[in-house]
Design a protein around this motif. Structure first.
Motif, PDB file in Angstrom:
ATOM      1  N   ALA A  65      32.940  34.657  35.143  1.00 12.50           N
ATOM      2  CA  ALA A  65      32.838  35.786  36.065  1.00 12.50           C
ATOM      3  C   ALA A  65      33.648  35.287  37.279  1.00 12.50           C
ATOM      4  CB  ALA A  65      31.795  36.587  36.010  1.00 12.50           C
ATOM      5  N   GLU A  66      33.264  34.532  37.933  1.00 10.66           N
ATOM      6  CA  GLU A  66      33.996  33.972  39.315  1.00 10.66           C
ATOM      7  C   GLU A  66      35.281  33.409  39.018  1.00 10.66           C
ATOM      8  OE1 GLU A  66      32.331  34.869  41.806  1.00 10.66           O
ATOM      9  OE2 GLU A  66      30.427  35.289  40.807  1.00 10.66           O
ATOM     10  N   VAL A  67      35.390  32.642  37.890  1.00  6.75           N
ATOM     11  CA  VAL A  67      36.872  32.049  37.728  1.00  6.75           C
ATOM     12  C   VAL A  67      37.667  33.123  37.451  1.00  6.75           C
ATOM     13  CG1 VAL A  67      37.962  30.930  35.751  1.00  6.75           C
ATOM     14  CG2 VAL A  67      36.043  29.958  36.859  1.00  6.75           C
ATOM     15  N   SER A  68      37.301  34.187  36.572  1.00  3.73           N
ATOM     16  CA  SER A  68      38.197  35.347  36.420  1.00  3.73           C
ATOM     17  C   SER A  68      38.461  35.869  37.714  1.00  3.73           C
ATOM     18  CB  SER A  68      37.319  36.107  35.480  1.00  3.73           C
ATOM     19  OG  SER A  68      38.112  37.545  35.317  1.00  3.73           O
ATOM     20  N   ARG A  69      37.609  36.132  38.721  1.00  2.00           N
ATOM     21  CA  ARG A  69      37.995  36.825  40.168  1.00  2.00           C
ATOM     22  C   ARG A  69      39.088  35.965  40.672  1.00  2.00           C
ATOM     23  NH1 ARG A  69      32.118  37.511  40.059  1.00  2.00           N
ATOM     24  NH2 ARG A  69      31.837  39.719  39.645  1.00  2.00           N
ATOM     25  N   ILE A  70      39.126  34.430  40.533  1.00  2.00           N
ATOM     26  CA  ILE A  70      39.837  33.772  41.214  1.00  2.00           C
ATOM     27  C   ILE A  70      41.421  33.796  40.584  1.00  2.00           C
ATOM     28  CG2 ILE A  70      40.342  31.312  41.945  1.00  2.00           C
ATOM     29  CD1 ILE A  70      37.086  30.683  41.891  1.00  2.00           C
ATOM     30  N   ARG A  71      41.167  33.926  39.306  1.00  2.00           N
ATOM     31  CA  ARG A  71      42.555  34.069  38.526  1.00  2.00           C
ATOM     32  C   ARG A  71      43.132  35.267  39.034  1.00  2.00           C
ATOM     33  NH1 ARG A  71      40.074  32.211  32.915  1.00  2.00           N
ATOM     34  NH2 ARG A  71      40.580  30.123  32.878  1.00  2.00           N
ATOM     35  N   GLN A  72      42.511  36.248  39.076  1.00  2.00           N
ATOM     36  CA  GLN A  72      43.060  37.738  39.664  1.00  2.00           C
ATOM     37  C   GLN A  72      43.531  37.433  40.864  1.00  2.00           C
ATOM     38  OE1 GLN A  72      39.639  40.477  39.201  1.00  2.00           O
ATOM     39  NE2 GLN A  72      39.983  40.353  36.866  1.00  2.00           N
ATOM     40  N   HIS A  73      43.474  36.801  41.765  1.00  2.00           N
ATOM     41  CA  HIS A  73      43.769  36.741  42.868  1.00  2.00           C
ATOM     42  C   HIS A  73      44.972  35.562  42.909  1.00  2.00           C
ATOM     43  CE1 HIS A  73      40.141  37.789  44.750  1.00  2.00           C
ATOM     44  NE2 HIS A  73      40.953  38.129  45.771  1.00  2.00           N
ATOM     45  N   GLY A  74      45.433  35.059  41.739  1.00  2.00           N
ATOM     46  CA  GLY A  74      46.760  34.439  41.427  1.00  2.00           C
ATOM     47  C   GLY A  74      46.767  32.957  41.333  1.00  2.00           C
ATOM     48  N   PHE A  75      45.651  32.302  41.204  1.00  2.00           N
ATOM     49  CA  PHE A  75      45.406  30.883  40.894  1.00  2.00           C
ATOM     50  C   PHE A  75      45.114  30.678  39.552  1.00  2.00           C
ATOM     51  CE2 PHE A  75      44.102  32.007  45.081  1.00  2.00           C
ATOM     52  CZ  PHE A  75      44.616  30.886  45.911  1.00  2.00           C
ATOM     53  N   ALA A  76      45.952  29.370  39.305  1.00  2.00           N
ATOM     54  CA  ALA A  76      45.662  28.959  37.897  1.00  2.00           C
ATOM     55  C   ALA A  76      44.454  28.112  37.648  1.00  2.00           C
ATOM     56  CB  ALA A  76      47.052  28.168  37.395  1.00  2.00           C
ATOM     57  N   ILE A  77      43.556  28.721  37.026  1.00  2.00           N
ATOM     58  CA  ILE A  77      42.154  27.991  36.483  1.00  2.00           C
ATOM     59  C   ILE A  77      42.181  27.701  34.975  1.00  2.00           C
ATOM     60  CG2 ILE A  77      39.666  27.770  36.728  1.00  2.00           C
ATOM     61  CD1 ILE A  77      41.069  27.983  39.560  1.00  2.00           C
ATOM     62  N   TYR A  78      42.005  26.383  34.379  1.00  2.00           N
ATOM     63  CA  TYR A  78      42.219  26.012  33.257  1.00  2.00           C
ATOM     64  C   TYR A  78      40.778  25.588  32.934  1.00  2.00           C
ATOM     65  CZ  TYR A  78      47.253  25.929  34.215  1.00  2.00           C
ATOM     66  OH  TYR A  78      48.453  26.179  34.257  1.00  2.00           O
ATOM     67  N   ALA A  79      40.428  26.128  31.668  1.00  2.00           N
ATOM     68  CA  ALA A  79      39.271  25.828  31.000  1.00  2.00           C
ATOM     69  C   ALA A  79      39.501  24.882  29.976  1.00  2.00           C
ATOM     70  CB  ALA A  79      38.695  27.066  30.118  1.00  2.00           C
ATOM     71  N   ASN A  80      39.007  23.654  29.882  1.00  2.00           N
ATOM     72  CA  ASN A  80      39.027  22.631  29.141  1.00  2.00           C
ATOM     73  C   ASN A  80      37.512  22.345  28.561  1.00  2.00           C
ATOM     74  OD1 ASN A  80      41.489  21.806  30.096  1.00  2.00           O
ATOM     75  ND2 ASN A  80      40.677  21.044  31.956  1.00  2.00           N
ATOM     76  N   SER A  81      37.672  22.317  27.151  1.00  2.00           N
ATOM     77  CA  SER A  81      36.323  22.016  26.508  1.00  2.00           C
ATOM     78  C   SER A  81      36.460  20.682  26.164  1.00  2.00           C
ATOM     79  CB  SER A  81      36.444  22.842  25.144  1.00  2.00           C
ATOM     80  OG  SER A  81      36.398  24.285  25.494  1.00  2.00           O
ATOM     81  N   ARG A  82      35.136  20.075  26.086  1.00  2.00           N
ATOM     82  CA  ARG A  82      34.894  18.649  25.625  1.00  2.00           C
ATOM     83  C   ARG A  82      33.139  18.678  25.215  1.00  2.00           C
ATOM     84  NH1 ARG A  82      31.480  16.221  29.258  1.00  2.00           N
ATOM     85  NH2 ARG A  82      31.284  17.099  31.319  1.00  2.00           N
TER      86      ARG A  82
END
Length: 88
Positions: free
Chosen positions: A38-55
Protein backbone atom coordinates in the motif's frame (compact mmCIF):
# COMPACT_ATOMS: atom_id res chain seq x y z
CA UNK A 1 3.35 17.45 -7.66
CA UNK A 2 2.41 16.93 -4.03
CA UNK A 3 5.22 16.22 -1.62
CA UNK A 4 5.18 13.26 0.73
CA UNK A 5 4.55 14.31 4.33
CA UNK A 6 7.73 13.55 6.35
CA UNK A 7 5.68 12.40 9.35
CA UNK A 8 4.11 9.41 7.55
CA UNK A 9 4.95 5.75 7.03
CA UNK A 10 5.02 6.45 3.31
CA UNK A 11 7.90 8.87 3.86
CA UNK A 12 9.80 6.26 5.90
CA UNK A 13 9.50 3.78 3.04
CA UNK A 14 10.37 6.42 0.42
CA UNK A 15 13.45 7.53 2.35
CA UNK A 16 14.73 3.96 2.66
CA UNK A 17 14.19 3.35 -1.05
CA UNK A 18 15.84 6.64 -1.96
CA UNK A 19 18.91 5.62 0.05
CA UNK A 20 19.23 2.59 -2.23
CA UNK A 21 17.75 -0.05 0.06
CA UNK A 22 15.70 -2.93 -1.32
CA UNK A 23 12.74 -3.35 1.06
CA UNK A 24 10.85 -6.52 1.86
CA UNK A 25 7.66 -6.81 3.91
CA UNK A 26 9.57 -8.12 6.93
CA UNK A 27 12.01 -5.19 6.81
CA UNK A 28 9.08 -2.78 6.52
CA UNK A 29 7.40 -4.31 9.59
CA UNK A 30 10.56 -3.52 11.58
CA UNK A 31 10.08 0.10 10.50
CA UNK A 32 6.47 0.05 11.72
CA UNK A 33 4.90 -0.37 8.27
CA UNK A 34 2.31 -3.14 8.19
CA UNK A 35 1.29 -3.02 4.51
CA UNK A 36 4.32 -2.32 2.34
CA UNK A 37 2.47 -2.76 -0.95
CA UNK A 38 0.00 0.00 0.00
CA UNK A 39 2.85 2.39 0.81
CA UNK A 40 4.59 1.52 -2.46
CA UNK A 41 1.34 2.22 -4.31
CA UNK A 42 1.13 5.67 -2.71
CA UNK A 43 4.72 6.43 -3.73
CA UNK A 44 4.02 5.30 -7.29
CA UNK A 45 1.01 7.65 -7.39
CA UNK A 46 3.43 10.49 -6.66
CA UNK A 47 5.25 9.61 -9.89
CA UNK A 48 8.17 7.46 -8.73
CA UNK A 49 9.17 4.22 -10.42
CA UNK A 50 9.17 1.49 -7.78
CA UNK A 51 9.97 -1.99 -9.07
CA UNK A 52 8.93 -5.25 -7.41
CA UNK A 53 11.49 -8.05 -7.77
CA UNK A 54 10.58 -11.57 -6.65
CA UNK A 55 13.23 -13.96 -5.36
CA UNK A 56 13.53 -17.03 -3.19
CA UNK A 57 15.00 -16.48 0.26
CA UNK A 58 17.53 -18.87 1.77
CA UNK A 59 14.76 -20.87 3.42
CA UNK A 60 12.90 -21.33 0.11
CA UNK A 61 10.18 -18.75 0.75
CA UNK A 62 9.18 -16.45 -2.13
CA UNK A 63 10.01 -12.82 -1.20
CA UNK A 64 9.18 -9.57 -3.00
CA UNK A 65 11.75 -6.79 -2.78
CA UNK A 66 10.85 -3.23 -3.74
CA UNK A 67 13.48 -0.90 -5.21
CA UNK A 68 13.41 2.66 -6.50
CA UNK A 69 14.50 2.85 -10.11
CA UNK A 70 14.42 4.87 -13.27
CA UNK A 71 11.26 4.44 -15.36
CA UNK A 72 11.75 2.68 -18.67
CA UNK A 73 11.03 4.44 -21.95
CA UNK A 74 8.02 2.16 -22.37
CA UNK A 75 6.49 3.38 -19.10
CA UNK A 76 7.13 7.04 -19.96
CA UNK A 77 5.59 6.54 -23.42
CA UNK A 78 2.50 4.91 -21.86
CA UNK A 79 2.12 7.90 -19.56
CA UNK A 80 2.28 10.34 -22.44
CA UNK A 81 -0.27 8.27 -24.39
CA UNK A 82 -2.61 8.33 -21.37
CA UNK A 83 -2.25 12.11 -21.12
CA UNK A 84 -2.91 12.56 -24.82
CA UNK A 85 -6.00 10.36 -24.62
CA UNK A 86 -7.32 12.42 -21.70
CA UNK A 87 -7.18 9.50 -19.27
CA UNK A 88 -5.25 11.47 -16.67
Amino acid sequence: MKLINPETKTFKVFSALQEGQALTASQARKMGVGNLSAEVSRIRQHGFAIYANSRKAGNGVQVTEYVLGKPSRKIVAAGYRALAAGLV
